[in-house]
Design a protein around this motif. Sequence first.
Motif, PDB file in Angstrom:
ATOM      1  N   PRO A  18       0.811  -1.226   0.000  1.00  0.00           N
ATOM      2  CA  PRO A  18       0.000   0.000   0.000  1.00  0.00           C
ATOM      3  C   PRO A  18       0.843   1.275   0.000  1.00  0.00           C
ATOM      4  O   PRO A  18       0.494   2.245  -0.685  1.00  0.00           O
ATOM      5  CB  PRO A  18      -0.821  -0.125   1.289  1.00  0.00           C
ATOM      6  CG  PRO A  18      -0.891  -1.591   1.541  1.00  0.00           C
ATOM      7  CD  PRO A  18       0.439  -2.114   1.123  1.00  0.00           C
ATOM      8  N   SER A 149      -3.879  -1.734   6.582  1.00  0.00           N
ATOM      9  CA  SER A 149      -2.746  -1.546   5.680  1.00  0.00           C
ATOM     10  C   SER A 149      -3.096  -0.630   4.516  1.00  0.00           C
ATOM     11  O   SER A 149      -2.258   0.146   4.050  1.00  0.00           O
ATOM     12  CB  SER A 149      -2.265  -2.897   5.151  1.00  0.00           C
ATOM     13  OG  SER A 149      -3.228  -3.469   4.272  1.00  0.00           O
ATOM     14  N   LEU A 150      -4.350  -0.695   4.043  1.00  0.00           N
ATOM     15  CA  LEU A 150      -4.767   0.109   2.898  1.00  0.00           C
ATOM     16  C   LEU A 150      -5.101   1.546   3.286  1.00  0.00           C
ATOM     17  O   LEU A 150      -4.796   2.486   2.555  1.00  0.00           O
ATOM     18  CB  LEU A 150      -5.974  -0.538   2.218  1.00  0.00           C
ATOM     19  CG  LEU A 150      -5.756  -1.901   1.562  1.00  0.00           C
ATOM     20  CD1 LEU A 150      -7.084  -2.436   1.035  1.00  0.00           C
ATOM     21  CD2 LEU A 150      -4.741  -1.798   0.438  1.00  0.00           C
TER      22      LEU A 150
END
Length: 234
Positions: A18, A149-150
């Motif tokens: 990401p 994480s994104l």
Amino acid sequence: MPSEVTGNLAYWALLLVPCFFWGAYHYYKDRQKPEPIRMLLLAVLLGYASAYFSIFLYNLLEMAGIEHNPNIGVHYDLSGLFWYTILVIGPVEEFSKFLPFILILVHSRHFDEELDGIIYAAFIALGFALHENRFYLSALEGGPAVARSLVSPIIHALFASIWGYAYGFSGRFRLPSWITITLGLMLAMFLHGIYDFYSFTISIYGGLYPPLIVLLIWIWRMYTIRRHTRTTVF
């Protein structure tokens, strides 16, 4: 052994992919007068280091009796949680990211247009999020880990973009530039705190505010970038 390897690969993929994606995205948006890759990598490293500085500040606050555990307020004291996010989390994290920006990166000869404030601030934020996610992802699994994480890298980049652009934009006013920069930094701190407050609380209606804040900053930033690059690509 295979499951351990798979787990490690998933961890590093969630940690790095990401950040690489959002870094590539910002580099593409700066394609008219792109910053040198070495300067962008420096910004990421400075952002990573700034996370250690934020930990130092949190430790100082704990020594003063202000515990760094905002989740306590979720079930016990919403007003305390509100003031903690507004007066501690937002200021500590945004100031930590802002410090290497104002001390080092703005003095680069490559910092030569308003949009550079957004670009450098975003890459600092990606480094900060990289450090932060190292610890969160080790404690999360499945959907929450993927979501973290994104979302974390771009969220940090959006808030940092406010004070980054405020610096680039400050020369337009007849007021002293420090006023514009300070106002941009304070706005980023406040919005960061509000975002965290509603993210920590469990409420049907309150859950609408974090994505709304993100959407408004995203729209402003896309309009600003498009105005500077004179392109219709979102």
